[in-house]
Design a protein around this motif. Sequence first.
Motif, short mmCIF file in Angstrom:
data_model
loop_
_atom_site.label_atom_id
_atom_site.label_comp_id
_atom_site.label_asym_id
_atom_site.label_seq_id
_atom_site.Cartn_x
_atom_site.Cartn_y
_atom_site.Cartn_z
N LYS A 1 30.73 42.67 38.08
CA LYS A 1 31.18 44.24 38.00
C LYS A 1 31.95 44.44 39.15
O LYS A 1 33.14 45.21 38.85
CB LYS A 1 29.78 45.04 38.06
CG LYS A 1 29.07 45.11 36.87
CD LYS A 1 27.90 45.96 37.02
CE LYS A 1 27.04 45.84 35.78
NZ LYS A 1 25.78 46.45 35.86
N LEU A 2 31.96 43.80 40.14
CA LEU A 2 32.55 44.21 41.40
C LEU A 2 34.08 43.47 41.14
O LEU A 2 34.96 44.03 41.95
CB LEU A 2 32.10 43.42 42.67
CG LEU A 2 30.67 44.40 43.24
CD1 LEU A 2 30.24 43.56 44.26
CD2 LEU A 2 30.83 45.68 43.47
N LEU A 3 34.17 42.51 40.63
CA LEU A 3 35.44 41.63 40.36
C LEU A 3 36.23 42.37 39.11
O LEU A 3 37.54 42.40 38.99
CB LEU A 3 35.52 40.33 40.11
CG LEU A 3 34.72 39.60 41.19
CD1 LEU A 3 34.39 38.17 40.79
CD2 LEU A 3 35.83 39.61 42.51
N SER A 4 35.49 43.47 38.24
CA SER A 4 36.16 44.11 37.33
C SER A 4 37.13 44.85 37.70
O SER A 4 37.08 45.71 38.52
CB SER A 4 35.29 44.84 36.55
OG SER A 4 35.92 45.56 35.57
N GLY A 5 38.61 44.77 37.29
CA GLY A 5 39.60 45.68 37.60
C GLY A 5 40.41 45.30 38.76
O GLY A 5 41.32 46.08 39.07
N ARG A 6 39.99 44.28 39.44
CA ARG A 6 40.58 43.68 40.68
C ARG A 6 42.05 43.27 40.39
O ARG A 6 42.10 42.26 39.77
CB ARG A 6 39.86 42.96 41.74
CG ARG A 6 38.71 44.03 42.19
CD ARG A 6 37.76 42.99 43.34
NE ARG A 6 38.34 42.75 44.33
CZ ARG A 6 37.80 42.28 45.48
NH1 ARG A 6 36.37 42.07 45.30
NH2 ARG A 6 38.51 41.99 46.59
N ASP A 7 42.96 43.70 41.17
CA ASP A 7 44.32 43.05 40.74
C ASP A 7 44.25 41.61 41.00
O ASP A 7 43.65 40.93 42.25
CB ASP A 7 45.33 43.57 41.65
CG ASP A 7 45.83 44.96 41.34
OD1 ASP A 7 45.56 45.45 40.21
OD2 ASP A 7 46.24 46.07 42.16
N GLY A 8 44.88 40.82 40.18
CA GLY A 8 45.06 39.44 40.34
C GLY A 8 43.89 38.63 40.06
O GLY A 8 44.00 37.46 40.28
N VAL A 9 42.62 39.10 39.67
CA VAL A 9 41.34 38.40 39.40
C VAL A 9 41.21 38.42 38.01
O VAL A 9 41.05 39.58 37.39
CB VAL A 9 40.19 39.13 40.16
CG1 VAL A 9 39.03 38.35 39.84
CG2 VAL A 9 40.39 39.07 41.63
N GLU A 10 40.96 37.22 37.40
CA GLU A 10 40.67 36.93 36.19
C GLU A 10 39.25 36.35 36.06
O GLU A 10 38.91 35.23 36.84
CB GLU A 10 41.89 35.93 35.59
CG GLU A 10 41.57 35.36 34.08
CD GLU A 10 42.81 34.43 33.70
OE1 GLU A 10 42.42 33.72 32.76
OE2 GLU A 10 43.74 34.69 34.36
N ARG A 11 38.39 36.81 35.07
CA ARG A 11 37.09 36.51 35.11
C ARG A 11 36.56 35.86 33.80
O ARG A 11 37.29 36.20 32.64
CB ARG A 11 35.99 37.63 35.10
CG ARG A 11 36.25 38.26 36.36
CD ARG A 11 35.45 39.78 36.21
NE ARG A 11 36.07 40.56 35.15
CZ ARG A 11 35.09 41.37 34.60
NH1 ARG A 11 33.91 41.73 35.04
NH2 ARG A 11 35.52 42.11 33.45
#
Length: 147
Positions: free
Chosen positions: A121-131
Amino acid sequence: MRVDFYQLGGTPAESIIATLAGKVVGDGGQLLVVAADEGTLARLDRLLWDQGDTSFLPHGIAGGSDDARQPILLSITPDAPNRARNLLIADGEWREAALTFDRAFYLFDEEHLQGARLAWKLLSGRDGVERHYHAREDGRWALKASG
């Protein structure tokens, strides 16, 4: 940067660590494997030595004189003296330092499921982060979600 979440379920972490490490090294990359427990690192050290004559994975435990030359370095901290751009979190404990690498493999079991959900959830929508989220299905790893 890319983060691959691997929900282990009943799969031993060691079985996927050797596979992922082999792929990273086979592609010419360096890998830093992190676990807070030195006993875990010792088990991983034996695992990587015991891959057989044809599939030995060159590695070392951090703190030695050859750390910078190790294709795979096992460590209790996310510092990468081997200049690894790939991080494998082997103990289920998410580390924000993973975001300083090009790719992170985050392995977690049922005990660490809540922490993994929070990290997702914390990584959701962070620029440059692909999950990417992987789980076992019919004995194989299957991509279950990405974003």
